[in-house]
Design a protein around this motif. Structure first.
Motif, mmCIF file in Angstrom:
data_model
loop_
_atom_site.group_PDB
_atom_site.id
_atom_site.type_symbol
_atom_site.label_atom_id
_atom_site.label_comp_id
_atom_site.label_asym_id
_atom_site.label_seq_id
_atom_site.Cartn_x
_atom_site.Cartn_y
_atom_site.Cartn_z
ATOM 1 N N GLY A 175 -12.819 -0.665 -7.525
ATOM 2 C CA GLY A 175 -13.621 -0.046 -6.479
ATOM 3 C C GLY A 175 -14.474 1.066 -7.064
ATOM 4 N N SER A 199 -4.916 -1.814 -3.149
ATOM 5 C CA SER A 199 -6.321 -2.158 -3.345
ATOM 6 C C SER A 199 -6.659 -1.989 -4.815
ATOM 7 N N TYR A 223 -3.254 -6.241 -7.334
ATOM 8 C CA TYR A 223 -4.428 -5.626 -6.727
ATOM 9 C C TYR A 223 -5.132 -6.587 -5.783
ATOM 10 N N ASP A 280 0.807 -1.221 0.000
ATOM 11 C CA ASP A 280 0.000 0.000 0.000
ATOM 12 C C ASP A 280 0.850 1.285 0.000
ATOM 13 N N VAL A 312 -11.719 -5.139 -3.348
ATOM 14 C CA VAL A 312 -12.345 -4.273 -2.344
ATOM 15 C C VAL A 312 -13.801 -4.688 -2.203
ATOM 16 N N ARG A 371 -9.464 5.527 -8.520
ATOM 17 C CA ARG A 371 -10.842 5.294 -8.099
ATOM 18 C C ARG A 371 -11.783 6.108 -8.966
ATOM 19 N N ASN A 412 -13.235 3.873 1.335
ATOM 20 C CA ASN A 412 -12.361 3.583 2.505
ATOM 21 C C ASN A 412 -13.021 2.689 3.529
ATOM 22 N N GLN A 423 -14.904 -0.515 0.687
ATOM 23 C CA GLN A 423 -13.983 -0.789 1.792
ATOM 24 C C GLN A 423 -12.756 -1.549 1.319
ATOM 25 N N GLN A 424 -11.609 -1.087 1.791
ATOM 26 C CA GLN A 424 -10.370 -1.811 1.496
ATOM 27 C C GLN A 424 -10.203 -2.947 2.500
ATOM 28 N N GLN A 425 -9.313 -3.900 2.195
ATOM 29 C CA GLN A 425 -9.136 -5.065 3.072
ATOM 30 C C GLN A 425 -7.666 -5.227 3.438
ATOM 31 N N ASN A 439 -8.246 -0.254 -6.848
ATOM 32 C CA ASN A 439 -8.924 1.032 -6.806
ATOM 33 C C ASN A 439 -9.869 1.238 -7.984
#
Lengths: 325, 510, 349
Positions: free
Chosen positions: A144, A139, A311, A125, A314, A181, A258, A277-279, A141
């Motif tokens: 997402g 992530s 990646y 990250d 998410v 994003r 987020n 949401q990210q993990q 993105n």
């Protein structure tokens, strides 16, 4: 002769103290190295934040599960700590370095030093700076953004709205990954037949998200959806809508990014529609997986080979699947 | 003096103390009876402080015994000494400045009601102790708001509140004015009259003879004599202290040369006005006056430490601009300040560094100090001024007052000064060193030094000065020399009586 | 004239004259003659503890003795160390400089930015001039305008940091070219380059303190400013130049740190000023001035880094590490008090 006696006392005391100090660590240190299991070192951004605690848990669990010894260093939000502490990890015979860098710019000396010792570096990250890391986990993105667009479309259709004007609020221009994003969102929402009538930067700040939304509403009173690059700005947008007598969950569909607590609260209260949401725990596990591949010199299939990016998926969070807390 | 009890209040028997192989106190015995004032005198290093510290429970004796009222006692801690009835008033006070007088008197012994201090009772008891001393201090006043003399009274009150058999006073008058000294001596006598034994430690022999019943002299850690004061004279005590007859020296004949420093109509800040004099080479002018008369300010102004608001200062015909000590030094004016501790020494520096600090430019070669030259210069003045220290690298704070004073004097001399401004040159210096400093000043003047002296000890002014300017209220009241220069005349002028009763102060003729 | 014995007595008597209670007394010189154990301890105590820590760690902590690791410890100690050399100058005069953290950020940012624009010469010189300039500003306000050092340097800390944020636009400067970064990451004859520079700065600093008028003036002004002024010491000018020294040293540390990190920005090294002051004080320099030495500062800077290295190597929990570091500082600083009290105790027995 009283002073020499005194000095001796002090010296003995100091030595005893240090022996005690080092004695407690000797057992842990003694088991590492040699021909035993390999060690993975993880340098974490700052353990004071829940996000990184979760990331650390995921990394630690995965490393243990894969049979590695595990060493942790906390950068405590300091670039100088980050460089010196990570250097300490490198000097302890680790086989791979995983790092979530407080300051991506300072990855340079770390990666140089690691590679000089033939230790692979996996960045977790934040960013890779302009350094020559072996892999970076981020992530997904863009996906997402796509999930956000799909959700927005779904909710608009469900509410029977026919408007096609949406807005996209970005983070600061220097946040490269975050920008994806908005790119992902813009592409999908356009495909779905909407028009992004406004794309402005809120510099990741809640108050700017608020102000930007006021401007958007003035210029385009018929706006039906707002996507925000992060949650604080999304909450700011929802607030601005509320002050304009509208709802961020019904009249204009607000989606953030987020999974911050403020956003979860806003979703629960019906002020905004969803967040992505990210993990971090999954990201941590992924970094260990990549480290293994790098140690064993197994080929890695990058999602973005140019930047050696991998990646991690998410999650979309709506009122329907809010985590119970 | 009546002795209600035949037993001594405190008896010291064969007390000895060694430090790292040095015998600081060697087999000393003496006693103090109830109601007696027993003076303990001796030069710095004679062992007085070691003795007091042992009596206070600060130091343990190497051998010897102590008895209070005939009972053997040991003092492993200061508290045990207090419990046994020995109260010590040290030269440096141990008061907590923010706390009130009453709190200080009963520190750690406050009357309590349960866990809380019983304030009314505390103030009541404090008032009682203060009344016993016949003094007028509000027990609620924070100690820091009191003048030094009254702070000392608080110390005495504290000692007294413990109902002691013996009170030891270490140089109690060191910081007091003349009037305050008188009051203190009266108080000491009152204490003794109540049956307390007082051990009175002082340099000042005139006080000792005023107050003491008996006198004990220590020298080099040994007991030299104990005798009733009535059987001793100041001279015999001094002789016992220094181990030889101190010659009563007279001022040698002086041969003034040309005018070196010429001061005309000088005004200093708001405090001093209208000072004029011509100081010649080989001459000492004394400035005399009571506290606050302005003498000190004149010296400080001439050294650039105070603003000169009017008048001119000329050095050998050249106008001086005295904005800072550096400029004064540059004009070859040297200064020995009144308060050695505050403005004289740098306590963390060695003897050598304290000496050479003002002449560093002279021993610097290509930016760096030439230590060899520095050491040589130090040795020159060590010999010239008879300084006594074991090593130039030792801290100056470890030297006796007299030797510290010599280092400061040497600092000025090393700059080749032509004019020496001396403010209280023998304050806090023992008798032997005092005589040496007088002789030294005589030598310097004989070599052509011009000296401006300020001293609160009139005998000192009379001994050293050729002429004397008397100050009162920031103005010169007159100049005296020859036979006219005597103690009564000076006091007359200094108290301003002349100005009130007679015509204005005579013009100072140069 | 008094004889020799008398003289010795005089000294010992003066050194043991201790009024009640012990806490109210200043530390006094202990032995007689030329050797004073107090002074020996003050000068070499921390260095001794450092060497002891090294020996213990060498035999008990894995990887500590590795050449790589040891070199890293020395390298890492250099940045705080170089600034601490300068800080020693002002603390010896009873002042201190809280602005060093921001000076570090500004100068490091400036160095990295200039290096990235391939102006290496400027990158190495301009930050130093800026650091010296900041020192002059601090010095003028503290020495000549008589504003307390705490206020001046705290205000300057905010001011410089804010200024750096404005000119840097909130972003870190970045540069990875070897010609500059080798200053921070390289070796000369097997010794980390920053450490070599640290040694040079410390040696020059010590020589100036011990062997020049300026150095003597610093001790004099710190021990008793009023007496120093009466003795003709240019107290204000000395204080002024002390601040210039700390500014210059901090800028030098900044240039090296920028080269070490390849990057720098206004938020560089939070808490740097306190680490620097802690190193100086741990090194035995009295906060009220007048006493202290660069040997102590030098050893203390390395001691701090060694400690954090050892804790890292032992994988001590990061929060426990903070507790340990704080405790060490607290213990070391109370040693002075404990020691004088112990001396007193031994004196009695």
């Amino acid at each position: 002769m009283r002073f020499p006696k005194l000095n001796k006392l002090l010296i003995i005391g100091a030595t005893a103290g240090m022996l005690a100090l080092s004695g407690c660590g000797a057992s842990t240190a003694a088991s590492s190295g040699g021909g035993g299991p390999k060690t993975i070192g993880f340098s974490v951004y700052d353990m004071q934040y829940g996000y990184f605690q979760t990331m650390e848990k995921g990394t630690h669990a995965a490393a243990t599960a894969a049979g590695y010894n595990y060493k942790l260093f906390d950068e405590k939000s300091s670039e100088s700590n980050m460089v010196s502490g990570t250097q300490d990890l490198l000097n302890q015979g680790i086989s791979a370095l995983i790092i979530s860098p407080f300051q991506p710019g300072a990855l340079g000396p770390i990666v140089d030093a690691a590679h000089a010792k033939k230790i692979p570096v996996v960045v977790d990250d934040i960013g890779g700076g302009s350094s020559n890391y072996d892999a970076i986990v981020i992530s997904d993105n863009a996906n997402g953004g796509k999930l956000a667009a799909d959700e927005m479309d779904k909710e608009l259709k469900a509410a029977g709205k026919t408007g096609k004007k949406v807005a996209s609020i970005t983070c600061e221009p220097s946040a490269v990954y975050a920008a994806r994003r908005n790119v992902g969102f813009d592409a999908e929402i356009t495909t779905l037949g909407y028009t992004v009538v406004s794309e402005v930067s809120g510099h990741s700040k809640q108050e700017e998200g608020y102000k930007d939304t006021q401007d958007i509403l003035n210029a385009h009173p018929d706006i039906v959806g707002i996507f925000s690059c992060n949650d604080p700005m999304a909450v700011g947008a929802a607030q601005a809508l509320k002050d304009a007598g509208k709802s961020g969950a019904k009249d204009v569909i607000v989606v953030g990014f987020n999974g911050d607590q403020i956003a979860l609260d806003a979703i629960k209260n019906g002020q905004m529609a969803a967040t992505v949401q990210q993990q971090p725990d999954k990201m941590g596990a992924m970094t260990v997986d990549l480290a293994t591949k790098l140690i064993n010199k197994t080929a890695i299939t990058f999602d973005n080979p140019g930047a050696r990016e991998i990646y991690v998926p998410v999650n979309l969070i709506t009122k329907a699947n809010l985590p119970t807390s | 003096m009546t002795n209600p009890s035949p037993l001594p209040a405190l008896a010291v028997q064969n007390l000895s103390r060694r430090f790292s192989g040095v015998q600081a106190l060697d087999n000393v015995s003496f006693d103090v009876m109830p109601g007696e004032v027993h003076a303990l005198v001796g030069e710095n290093g004679a062992g007085k402080s070691t003795l007091i510290n042992m009596l206070a429970g600060v130091l343990a004796p190497s051998s010897g015994t102590l008895e209070v009222n005939g009972k053997r006692v040991t003092f492993p801690t200061p508290a045990s000494a207090q419990r046994a009835g020995v109260g010590v008033i040290f030269q440096e006070f141990n008061l907590l400045p923010q706390l009130s007088v009453a709190e200080n008197i009963f520190l750690n012994r406050e009357p309590r009601r349960g866990f809380v201090i019983d304030w009314p009772e505390l103030y009541r008891r404090a008032s009682a102790v203060i009344q016993m001393l016949e003094i007028d201090i509000n027990p609620r006043t924070p100690v820091q708001e009191l003048p030094v003399a009254q702070q000392q009274l608080v110390e005495i009150a504290r000692a007294l509140s413990m109902d002691p058999q013996v009170i030891i006073m270490d140089e109690p008058t060191a910081a007091l004015s003349e009037r305050e000294v008188e009051r203190l001596l009266y108080l000491v006598k009152t204490l003794a009259a109540r049956g307390v034994g007082v051990i009175y430690v002082s340099h000042r022999l005139n006080e000792v003879f005023t107050v003491a019943n008996r006198i004990t002299v220590l020298r080099d850690g040994r007991h030299i004599l104990t005798a009733p004061a009535s059987e001793l004279t100041e001279d015999s005590v001094v002789a016992a202290m220094v181990g030889r007859e101190l010659l009563h020296t007279e001022r040698p004949p002086r041969h003034p040369g040309n005018v070196v420093l010429s001061v005309h109509d000088l005004a200093v800040e708001d405090s001093v006005k209208g000072v004029s004099f011509d100081l010649h080479a080989g001459e000492v002018i004394g400035l005399a006056g009571l506290m606050g008369s302005g003498c000190t300010q004149v010296l400080e102004a001439l050294f650039g430490l105070r603003a000169i608001t009017a008048g001119t200062v000329m050095m050998e015909g050249k106008n001086l601009n005295l904005g800072a000590p550096r400029q004064a030094q540059h004009a070859r004016i040297g200064f020995v300040p009144e308060d050695r501790k505050r403005a004289g020494i740098m306590p963390d520096l060695s003897v050598l560094n304290n000496f050479s600090i003002a002449v560093l430019d002279r021993i610097t070669q290509l930016l760096f100090l030439n230590r060899r030259r520095e050491g040589a210069l130090m040795n020159t003045y060590r010999d010239k001024l008879h300084m006594r220290y074991s090593n130039a690298g030792q801290l100056i704070s470890s030297l006796s007052g007299g030797n510290q004073q010599k280092v400061i004097l040497a600092r000025s001399l090393a700059q080749d000064c032509r004019v020496l401004l001396l403010s209280e040159p023998t304050r806090g210096v023992d008798v032997g060193a005092k005589a040496e400093i007088y002789a030294l000043i005589d030598d310097l003047v004989a070599e052509g030094m011009a000296v401006l002296l300020q001293s609160s000890e009139l005998p000192e002014v009379l001994r050293l000065s050729d002429r004397c300017i008397v100050f009162a209220g920031g103005k010169p009241q007159g100049e005296l020399d020859g036979a006219a220069m005597d103690q009564p005349t000076i006091m007359h002028l200094a108290t301003g009586l002349a100005a009130e009763s007679g015509p204005p102060a005579p013009e100072i003729i140069t | 004239m008094m004889n020799e014995t008398k003289q010795i007595l005089q000294d010992s008597d003066a050194s043991t004259l201790a009024p009640l209670p012990p806490s109210a007394t200043t530390p006094r010189r202990g032995g007689l003659g030329s050797i004073s154990w107090d002074v020996v301890w003050e000068r070499y105590g921390i260095a001794t503890i450092l060497v002891l820590l090294w020996v213990v760690a060498y035999f008990n902590v894995n990887y500590f003795g590795n050449v790589d690791n040891f070199a890293e410890v020395l390298r890492q100690s250099s940045f705080v160390g170089i600034a601490a050399v300068g800080m020693t100058y002002v603390i010896l005069m009873g002042a201190f400089d809280l602005s060093v953290v921001s000076t570090l950020g500004l100068c490091a940012w400036l160095a990295v930015t200039l290096a990235s624009k391939h102006q290496l010469g400027l990158a190495l010189t301009l930050p130093l001039l800026v650091g010296i300039g900041i020192g002059m500003l601090n010095g003028t306000m503290v020495a000549y305008l008589r504003i307390p050092a705490f206020i001046v340097t705290l205000a300057m800390q905010f001011l410089i940091r804010g200024y750096t944020f404005i000119v840097a636009g909130g972003d870190n400067a970045l540069y990875a070219g070897k010609e500059y970064t080798s200053l921070g990451t390289g070796f000369i004859a097997g010794v980390p380059t920053p450490f070599i520079i640290f040694i040079i700065v410390a040696v020059v600093g010590a020589v100036v303190l011990r062997n020049t008028p300026f150095g003597r003036y610093i001790y004099a002004a710190g021990s008793n400013a009023q007496a120093a002024q009466v003795a003709g010491v240019p107290v204000k000018r000395t204080l002024f130049w002390g601040f210039v020294v700390v500014g210059g040293c901090t800028a030098l540390a900044a240039v090296l740190l920028g080269a070490r990190l390849y990057t720098a920005g206004p938020g560089l090294e939070p808490g740097f000023e306190l680490n620097v002051i802690a190193a100086v004080v741990l090194g035995g320099t009295r906060l009220s001035g007048g006493r202290g030495s660069l040997i102590g500062t030098f050893a203390a800077a390395i001691l701090f880094t060694t400690l954090s290295n050892v804790l890292n190597l032992l994988s001590i929990d990061p929060f426990v590490q903070q507790v340990v570091t704080g405790s060490v500082l607290l213990i070391a600083l109370s040693v002075e008090g404990v020691r004088s009290r112990l001396a007193e105790r031994l004196n009695r027995g």
